[in-house]
Scaffold this motif. Structure first.
Motif, PDB file in Angstrom:
ATOM      1  N   ILE A 179       0.876  -1.182   0.000  1.00 15.18           N
ATOM      2  CA  ILE A 179       0.000   0.000   0.000  1.00 15.18           C
ATOM      3  C   ILE A 179       0.916   1.237   0.000  1.00 15.18           C
ATOM      4  CG2 ILE A 179      -1.975  -1.087   1.150  1.00 15.18           C
ATOM      5  CD1 ILE A 179      -1.101   0.254   3.765  1.00 15.18           C
TER       6      ILE A 179
ATOM      7  N   TRP B 273      -5.825   3.334   1.158  1.00 12.71           N
ATOM      8  CA  TRP B 273      -4.366   3.495   1.317  1.00 12.71           C
ATOM      9  C   TRP B 273      -3.610   2.953   0.108  1.00 12.71           C
ATOM     10  CZ3 TRP B 273      -3.238   7.117   4.458  1.00 12.71           C
ATOM     11  CH2 TRP B 273      -4.070   7.360   5.556  1.00 12.71           C
ATOM     12  N   LYS B 274      -4.322   2.291  -0.771  1.00 15.02           N
ATOM     13  CA  LYS B 274      -3.697   1.844  -2.010  1.00 15.02           C
ATOM     14  C   LYS B 274      -3.927   2.882  -3.117  1.00 15.02           C
ATOM     15  CE  LYS B 274      -2.503  -2.313  -4.312  1.00 15.02           C
ATOM     16  NZ  LYS B 274      -2.948  -3.376  -5.177  1.00 15.02           N
ATOM     17  N   GLY B 275      -4.457   4.032  -2.732  1.00 15.92           N
ATOM     18  CA  GLY B 275      -4.626   5.101  -3.707  1.00 15.92           C
ATOM     19  C   GLY B 275      -5.833   4.928  -4.601  1.00 15.92           C
TER      20      GLY B 275
END
Lengths: 331, 356
Positions: free
Chosen positions: B57, B107-109
């Motif tokens: 992440i 949180w992984k965009g």
């Protein structure tokens, strides 16, 4: 790292640090303000070691208050200081926008030059480092549009130091945009001590007669890479690094585009209302009859800078720039 | 000005109840539910830090140490209430119903991580500081004017009190008696700047005086104090008595984000010491042991269940369809403008050409 006498090999962020240290030594009226710039040395370490060297009265960790410390810096500038404020990321500058737009940028005009605001606002900007959302804005055009403030954006360590010193010495407010993505990307020989790079002057980074590629900040390496690729196809490009976004280096742009007659402008920011359009206006005003092809713009899109999972598709790439170069060549 | 805002505790560090008035309400069932949420949020946080270290992440914002603030306050909400979190409040968001997979996607965009579960009013985290406080005031006014009994909670940190939006949000809410709880997690550091440098006031609670609303200082590592005091503030809000400012005093053990190195600005011994003395989870454990409710087997079972939930969510996150770049164009307006439509089409065309 010292490479030869009087020269150090520095990254952009180190060159910024060196400029700040040089000017804190050189002038007693220089004061730094910002969030986490003291004890922490800045979230990017741009102010590392400066608190220890110059003390808490000159390197000031402020409360978390962009409007507050930018406004306070305007007051300090009115009263004889040369404040350099750090906005942690350009995406967090907006609370201070009113202070800059309404006060810093027009104090001189309102008072017929009686009060002036020799303020420098530093801000890392741009995408491409997989940062969390809102940390990747490149809204330079909000400021180039703003009358009364100069906007500077170096692409190399040498220019970062020389332009920052020039900005601090400038009698008017300057927004100093630092390409976050290039902060530690490469090193360059940087002279020790004080020197300036003139605000308002661009630089030709590569010579070629076929096409002009105009870029600034983090897009300069992208333009350079595209020019290298073009050369393999027998297309030779002038690459212009604008360095100052307001006022534009009209003469440098005109000289190159009159020579080549074909132009590609590379802009990380959103297309509409972007600086590329002003560059295009300069070309139109100075060099309309020299153009052999419509000017191509390679830009970000009219969408909020996306979350990082999508940013590779948002950012201009050397491949997209090369495509535009071929398009203007084949027109 | 020295003002008296004593810190309210219900459960002290030794795990003893110090406010008998709440004794009856602290049942075994409630305690076990709190405990489960506390260890879930902690385990998720630690997993996220390790996922970030492995590059699975992006930059991550840890909250370890602040679990009682987030769990206690989120459990105090009703289903119809609003939550306006910051980037450090995914513990609260998960406790209120955001799925773990969505948390990981954020949180992984991925924008998928900003969409709340159906019917849940969880607004995406505010990334700039304090900007969400006026939103909360406005959403609360709207609930009031619609005649509902829904309330709003908005989270923010100690540093946020220095921003203009803090003042403007509290003032607006107080003028209109908005049903909102301003929940401050005072973890005592805004990145590197300690509270003593952030403000001259000794407490954040005392700032409520300026808006003529109740200000309350509580032990943010005491999940019962957080739960009961937030519940009471929400009740006030629902009853038309207006906003409350709660200062929950806590501590983040780790870094501001995974890009931060706290050893540059504070003594790491302090965090180590606090883990032993004031930890929000340890004191519930001590309490459960005192009450004879502690059951090693049950704890192992809960940890196993949470682990399984985490592993499943991580797998789901990693199996998730690749980010679709069309998304960045398609959600900007209800109807794309011609500029966006043209840009998308030109980009797609170029991309297809590249793939050939």
């Amino acid at each position: 790292m010292i490479t030869k006498a009087g020269v150090k090999s520095l990254t952009i962020v180190q060159a910024v640090n060196d400029a700040l240290r040089t000017m804190l030594k050189e002038r007693e009226d220089v004061i730094l303000l910002g969030e986490d710039i003291g004890k922490n040395g800045g979230v990017f370490r741009a102010t590392e070691g400066l608190l220890e060297e110059f003390g808490e009265e000159r390197v000031v960790d402020t409360p978390l208050s962009e409007a507050g410390f930018t406004g306070a810096a305007i007051g300090m500038a009115l009263n004889g200081f040369r404040p350099v404020v750090e906005i942690q990321f350009l995406g967090f500058i907006y609370p201070a926008y009113e202070q800059i737009m309404t006060h810093a940028a027009r104090m001189r005009a309102r008072t017929r030059g009686h009060f002036t605001v020799p303020l420098v606002i530093r801000a890392p900007y741009g995408a491409g480092v997989r940062a969390p959302e809102i940390h990747s804005d490149s809204t330079e055009a909000l400021f180039t549009h703003m009358p009364g403030i100069k906007v500077v954006c170096p692409a190399s360590p040498y220019d970062a130091k020389g332009l920052l010193i020039a900005a601090i010495e400038d009698p008017d407010p300057v927004l100093f945009l630092e390409p976050m993505r290039s902060y530690r990307a490469f090193r360059e020989d940087v002279p020790e001590g004080k020197y300036t790079v003139e605000i308002g002057k661009g630089k030709k980074r590569r010579e070629g007669d076929d096409v002009t590629v105009i870029a600034w900040g983090a897009m300069v390496p992208v333009a350079m890479k595209a020019a290298e690729e073009a050369e393999k196809k027998g297309i030779y490009a002038d690459v212009i690094d604008l360095r100052t976004l307001y006022p534009l280096d009209k003469d440098l742009i005109a000289e190159s585009v009159q020579k080549t007659g074909r132009t590609v402008i590379v802009q990380e920011a959103h297309a509409t209302g972007g600086l590329a359009n002003d560059v295009l206006a300069v070309i139109n005003d100075t060099s309309f009859f020299y153009q052999k092809a419509p000017v191509e713009r390679v830009t970000g899109f009219d969408v909020p800078v996306p979350f990082f999972a999508y940013e590779d598709d948002y950012l201009p790439t050397p491949a997209r720039v090369l495509h535009a170069i071929e398009k203007v060549m084949n027109f | 000005m020295e003002l008296d805002f004593p810190m309210v505790q219900v459960l002290n560090e030794e795990g003893a109840i110090v406010q008998p008035a709440y004794r009856e309400q602290i049942t075994k069932e409630l305690t076990m539910s709190m405990y489960r949420h506390l260890i879930r949020t902690r385990m998720v946080d630690r997993k996220c830090v390790s996922l970030q270290r492995q590059g699975r992440i992006g930059t991550y914002v840890p909250y370890e140490g602040q679990e009682a603030c987030q769990v206690g306050s989120a459990l105090a909400l009703n289903d119809g209430d609003w939550m306006f979190p910051t980037y450090r409040d995914h513990g609260a968001m998960m406790t209120f119903g955001r799925s773990l997979t969505q948390t990981l996607l954020y949180w992984k965009g991925r924008t998928e991580g900003c969409v709340p579960p159906e019917g849940k009013k969880i607004v995406p985290p505010s990334v700039p500081i304090a900007t969400q406080l006026p939103h909360a005031a406005g959403a609360a006014c709207a609930e009031k004017w619609k005649g509902t009994k829904n309330a709003v909670i908005v989270y923010f940190g100690d540093g946020a009190t220095s921003e203009g939006d803090f003042h403007e949000g509290l003032n607006f809410a107080s003028v209109f008696h908005a049903p909102v709880v301003f929940f401050n997690q005072n973890n005592q550091y805004a990145i590197s700047v300690p509270m003593t440098r952030q403000m001259k006031t000794k407490t954040i609670a005392q700032k409520a005086l300026a808006y003529d609303i109740p200000g309350l200082r509580i032990d943010g590592n005491d999940v019962f104090a957080v739960y009961f005091k937030t519940t009471e503030a929400l009740e006030r809000a629902r009853n038309g008595e207006g906003p409350t400012l709660i200062e929950a005093v806590t501590w983040r053990y780790g870094a501001h984000t995974t890009s931060d190195d706290p050893s540059r600005y504070r003594d790491q011994e302090e965090s180590k010491k606090r883990r032993e003395t004031t930890d929000p989870i340890k004191r519930v454990e001590r309490f459960m042991q005192r009450e004879g409710w502690w059951d090693e087997e049950w704890v192992n079972q809960v940890q196993g269940e949470v682990n399984a939930e985490i592993e499943q969510a991580v797998a789901e996150m990693e199996r998730y369809p690749k980010a679709n770049m069309s998304d960045m164009f398609d959600f900007v307006f209800a109807q794309p403008t011609w500029t966006i439509a043209e840009q998308k089409e030109a980009y797609l065309q170029w991309k297809r050409g590249m793939e050939r």
